[in-house]
Design a protein around this motif. Structure first.
Motif, PDB file in Angstrom:
ATOM      1  N   ASP A 143      -2.381   1.502  -1.745  1.00  0.00           N
ATOM      2  CA  ASP A 143      -2.823   0.938  -3.027  1.00  0.00           C
ATOM      3  C   ASP A 143      -1.814  -0.072  -3.563  1.00  0.00           C
ATOM      4  OD1 ASP A 143      -5.051   2.592  -2.964  1.00  0.00           O
ATOM      5  OD2 ASP A 143      -4.182   4.085  -4.302  1.00  0.00           O
ATOM      6  N   SER A 155      -1.214   6.748   1.366  1.00  0.00           N
ATOM      7  CA  SER A 155      -2.342   6.233   0.596  1.00  0.00           C
ATOM      8  C   SER A 155      -1.883   5.546  -0.688  1.00  0.00           C
ATOM      9  CB  SER A 155      -3.328   7.347   0.278  1.00  0.00           C
ATOM     10  OG  SER A 155      -3.936   7.778   1.467  1.00  0.00           O
ATOM     11  N   CYS A 156      -0.890   6.117  -1.349  1.00  0.00           N
ATOM     12  CA  CYS A 156      -0.341   5.454  -2.546  1.00  0.00           C
ATOM     13  C   CYS A 156       0.274   4.113  -2.166  1.00  0.00           C
ATOM     14  CB  CYS A 156       0.694   6.346  -3.219  1.00  0.00           C
ATOM     15  SG  CYS A 156      -0.003   7.775  -4.063  1.00  0.00           S
ATOM     16  N   GLY A 193      -2.404   3.330  -8.706  1.00  0.00           N
ATOM     17  CA  GLY A 193      -3.482   3.227  -7.734  1.00  0.00           C
ATOM     18  C   GLY A 193      -4.499   4.343  -7.804  1.00  0.00           C
ATOM     19  N   GLN A 194      -5.551   4.169  -7.035  1.00  0.00           N
ATOM     20  CA  GLN A 194      -6.678   5.092  -7.076  1.00  0.00           C
ATOM     21  C   GLN A 194      -6.366   6.447  -6.451  1.00  0.00           C
ATOM     22  OE1 GLN A 194      -9.879   3.278  -4.967  1.00  0.00           O
ATOM     23  NE2 GLN A 194      -8.857   3.316  -2.988  1.00  0.00           N
ATOM     24  N   HIS A 195      -5.349   6.538  -5.619  1.00  0.00           N
ATOM     25  CA  HIS A 195      -5.011   7.815  -4.995  1.00  0.00           C
ATOM     26  C   HIS A 195      -3.890   8.548  -5.731  1.00  0.00           C
ATOM     27  CE1 HIS A 195      -6.987   5.722  -1.589  1.00  0.00           C
ATOM     28  NE2 HIS A 195      -7.498   6.914  -1.411  1.00  0.00           N
TER      29      HIS A 195
END
Length: 145
Positions: free
Chosen positions: A92, A88-89, A72-74
């Motif tokens: 995602d 946050s992960c 993911g992005q984080h």
């Protein structure tokens, strides 16, 4: 059915109610410290990766998402996340599971997943006392200041 998972809700996500806040609240409710949050994420990551690898279409189109851990992005930074990296992960990864994998599951598979999830939660909750959990501060973790 899928509402039992902290990332599964879609209501409000397009109107500013970030799922990472729901996931963070889930971690707080269950008193998961940083290592238990990662363990929860890892359980979902392993499940999703195995699912993708067993599905020929997903393996060909989405398999690259699991080339590194976490996905993911984080996954490469904590930015302004204030010690809520795993929320946050999970946001995602959870979005991927909710939008790509869940539509492929029938009722029987979803019920099995829910039972496995409940078992995993019980395992993690049994580790809370030894984990050194610290409650959230009064100021929100995702506040942008």
């Amino acid at each position: 059915m899928s509402g039992h998972f902290p990332f599964a809700g879609t209501r409000g996500t397009r109107y500013g109610l970030a799922p990472r806040m729901t996931i963070s609240a889930f971690y707080e409710k269950n008193q998961f410290n940083y290592s238990l949050q990662e363990a929860y994420y890892k359980w979902w990551y392993d499940w999703a990766k195995a699912f993708v690898e067993q599905d020929a279409d997903l393996k060909a189109t989405m398999g690259g998402r699991f080339a590194s851990y976490p996905m993911g992005q984080h996954s490469e930074h904590s930015f302004h996340l204030n010690h809520r990296y795993w929320a946050s992960c999970m946001d995602d990864l959870g979005g991927f599971i909710r939008n790509v994998i869940f539509p492929k599951l029938d009722d029987k598979a979803m019920h099995k997943l829910e039972a496995d999830h409940d078992k995993q939660l019980k395992t993690l909750k049994s580790q809370v006392k030894e984990s050194g959990y610290e409650p959230a501060p009064d100021v929100g973790h995702f506040r942008h200041i």
